[in-house]
Each structure stands twice: as structure tokens, then as C-alpha cells.
Design an enzyme around this catalytic site. Structure first.
Site, mmCIF file in Angstrom:
data_model
loop_
_atom_site.group_PDB
_atom_site.id
_atom_site.type_symbol
_atom_site.label_atom_id
_atom_site.label_comp_id
_atom_site.label_asym_id
_atom_site.label_seq_id
_atom_site.Cartn_x
_atom_site.Cartn_y
_atom_site.Cartn_z
ATOM 1 N NE ARG A 154 5.379 -6.284 1.537
ATOM 2 C CZ ARG A 154 5.079 -7.375 1.918
ATOM 3 N NH1 ARG A 154 5.574 -8.411 1.098
ATOM 4 N NH2 ARG A 154 4.455 -7.645 3.090
ATOM 5 C CG HIS A 210 8.184 -6.843 5.523
ATOM 6 N ND1 HIS A 210 7.624 -5.509 5.309
ATOM 7 C CD2 HIS A 210 9.115 -6.579 6.299
ATOM 8 C CE1 HIS A 210 7.932 -4.876 6.273
ATOM 9 N NE2 HIS A 210 8.741 -5.304 6.810
ATOM 10 C CE1 TYR A 228 2.045 -11.035 3.153
ATOM 11 C CE2 TYR A 228 3.463 -12.502 4.539
ATOM 12 C CZ TYR A 228 3.268 -11.385 3.759
ATOM 13 O OH TYR A 228 4.476 -10.660 3.281
#
Length: 347
Positions: free
Chosen positions: A246, A250, A260
Site C-alpha cells: 500500500r 494504513h 516506519y
């Protein structure tokens, strides 16, 4: 990992090339381009405050739409919250998809003939529900399947194992898809399981499992079609792990993927973009052009404009709606509250 098209759009697995017509290949591309634009506009609408909850989908079009393209109208979809595109292509009107994002109950009401449940917010819960639907289809002798989706993080949930184990034990008509985009929100896949692959978790449930290049729409389609044929032939369910990515956060609810994920990792996966790969393949067959793509983009923008306008104008939810939708016969305490809110809403 099962693959048909490489990153340059070249066929590397002729034996498993699906038997799709030129029109079907173009339709697959049309849906992916349309869905990419829908994702871009949904993010913008979310930032404007015109949408509520939204989970970006860019990068996962091949996984989502390749799998859906292998389904039939009578098949049931039990989606996760990122799987709204499959619902739209299965028949959910676009304005209702926007109402779902806004938290309106009408966004969860599937139209007659659209075999699907609303997107599941609880991680992994759709796997247990899908097992029940899949068993019901088998017991009724239906030549149809129940397909469900989760991310790599969902495979760490108890419902994931329970659903597959139940479906495996009863030979239910199920397809379980894990869209492995590498991170459960911010947790890398290797931090949540010691398994070498997620596909191999099928072994514990006694069902077939396969790992697929999730950026290759033809490979995802072929694997899902195989799984569907097995299920309706009484050969049991199957787990498909699609290796995908993706590009966005999120969800739009405050996640920052730069905390991250590295720029190098993003760049590596952008080279595998499912739209770029499939576009090269179609252009090599003289089936796609920049003009055709621009037509799809403009159509998507027009459809989205009309759908969000309809969603914005839709009657607002009322407290009495929630009360009446919850119960067929109201308990005494809610009868009192219903009258109270009716009086407030009439002013």
C-alpha cells in the site's frame, strides 16, 4: 511465488496465462485505473472533511480487482475495511460507498442482488463470518463461493485461524485472501510471525495455500479462478497470499508511514506498480493507449463528483434511526427514549 507478468510487463509463465479476451483484459485495466483515481479523490475528500474513515488502496489494485474479476455475481464478498473497491465492482453504488465512509447506516445496506456483507472493521472477524457463509453455500448446493480478505496483520488474529480451520474441517466453499503489504499498520511482517510465508499457514488448516505476486493482476486472477473452481467442485477452501504494497498510510486517521517505512522501500515497490506493469503488457499487444486511459480518468472523476454530491445531500442520520434499526420490537426503556428523541427531532 506464482507470477505471470514480470515488472516489465513481459509474460514469464505462458502455461498459466489465463484465457481472457482482449475486451476482458482492457476491462481489467479500466477498473484498475478507475480505482486508482477513486483512491486519490477519496484521500482528497477525506482531507476536506467530506469523508470520514478511509483506508487507502493505491498499490493493491491488482490484488483486489484481479481477485474480484475471477468471481461471479452469485459469489459472496466479506470484505475488510480496505476492500471497498471490490464491493463497488460487485454492485455497491459509489454514493453508498461514500456513505459508508461517512458512517451512515445506509452505506452498510447492500442493494438487492449484491451478495456481500458490509466492510468489517474488526481485524480478522470476516474470516469466521466467511466460513459460515461458505458452509451455507455448500449445504445449499450452490455453485458459488464466499471470499474474504485481510492484511498480513490479520493473520495474527485468532479469528483468522478459527475461520480457516472451520472451513477446512467442513470443506466449505471459501477463498481466503491475505493481502500482504508488509506492515500491520506499522509493525513489519517479520515482527509478528516467524513463519517463512503466510501462505503456509494454510497447512495447519488442512487446505491448499499459494503465494502470489500481488502486483501482477493476471497472476492474482488466475490463482483466484483456480481457487473458485476447486471450491465449487467440492475440493475445499484455499488460502491465497498476495505479495503487495500500500503506497499510502494504513488509514487517513493519523498514520504516518514515513515513521516506519524507508524511501528506498517505497521506491522499490513503486517499480512494481500494478498499473504500470499491466499497461506495458497491454501496450505491447496494442490494446491500450494514453487516450483510452485519459477517458477512464475523466469518467471516474465525473462519477465521483456526482456520487459525493448525492452522498452530501442524503438525509442525515437521526438517533431514532439507530434505535429503530437495532430492534424489531423495542424494549421498554428504548420505547421511552424513542418518544423523547422523536419529540426533539420534530422541532
Amino acid at each position: 511465488m506464482f507470477q505471470i507478468l514480470n515488472e516489465d510487463g513481459k509474460i514469464v509463465n505462458k502455461d498459466d496465462m489465463p484465457d481472457l479476451s482482449d475486451d476482458e483484459l482492457k476491462e481489467l485495466m479500466r477498473r484498475m485505473v478507475y480505482t486508482r483515481i477513486l483512491d486519490q479523490r477519496s484521500i482528497a475528500l477525506n482531507r476536506q472533511g467530506r469523508l470520514g474513515f478511509y483506508a487507502p488502496t493505491a498499490g493493491q489494485e491488482a490484488s483486489q480487482l484481479g481477485s474480484h474479476f475471477a468471481l461471479e455475481k452469485d459469489d459472496f464478498i466479506l470484505p475488510g475495511y480496505r476492500d471497498v473497491p471490490q464491493l463497488i465492482w460487485h454492485g455497491l453504488p459509489l454514493y453508498q460507498a461514500f456513505l459508508f465512509s461517512k458512517g451512515h447506516f445506509h452505506g452498510n445496506q447492500m442493494p438487492e442482488g449484491v451478495h456481500a456483507l458490509p466492510p468489517q472493521i474488526i481485524i480478522g472477524a470476516q474470516y469466521v463470518q466467511a466460513a459460515g457463509v461458505g458452509l451455507g453455500l455448500k449445504m445449499r448446493g450452490k455453485k458459488a463461493v464466499a471470499i474474504t480478505y485481510t492484511g498480513d496483520g490479520g493473520t495474527s488474529q485468532g479469528d483468522f485461524y478459527e475461520g480457516m480451520n472451520f472451513a477446512g474441517a467442513y470443506g466449505a466453499n471459501n477463498i481466503f485472501i491475505v493481502q500482504n503489504n508488509g506492515f500491520a499498520i506499522s509493525v513489519p511482517r517479520d515482527k509478528q510471525t516467524a513463519a517463512k510465508t503466510l501462505a503456509q499457514k494454510a497447512i495447519a488448516a488442512g487446505i491448499e495455500g499459494i503465494q502470489v505476486d500481488g502486483m501482477d493482476v493476471l497472476a492474482v486472477y488466475a490463482a483466484t479462478k483456480h481457487a473458485r473452481e476447486r471450491a465449487i467442485a467440492g475440493e475445499g477452501p484455499m488460502l491465497i497470499e498476495t505479495m503487495t504494497y500500500r503506497y499510502g498510510p494504513h488509514t487517513m486517521a493519523g498514520d504516518d508511514p514515513t515513521r516506519y517505512r524507508s524511501a528506498d522501500l517505497d521506491s522499490e515497490w513503486e517499480k512494481k506498480d500494478p498499473l504500470v506493469r499491466f499497461r506495458k503488457f497491454l501496450e505491447g499487444k496494442k490494446l491500450w493507449s494514453e487516450e483510452e486511459e485519459n477517458q477512464v480518468i475523466e469518467q471516474a472523476k465525473e462519477d465521483i463528483k456526482e456520487a459525493i454530491k448525492k452522498a452530501d445531500q442524503y438525509p442525515k442520520q437521526k438517533v431514532t434511526d439507530f434505535i429503530s434499526n437495532m430492534f424489531e420490537k423495542l424494549p421498554n426503556n428504548l420505547v421511552e427514549q424513542m418518544e423523547e428523541y422523536k419529540a426533539k427531532e420534530s422541532k
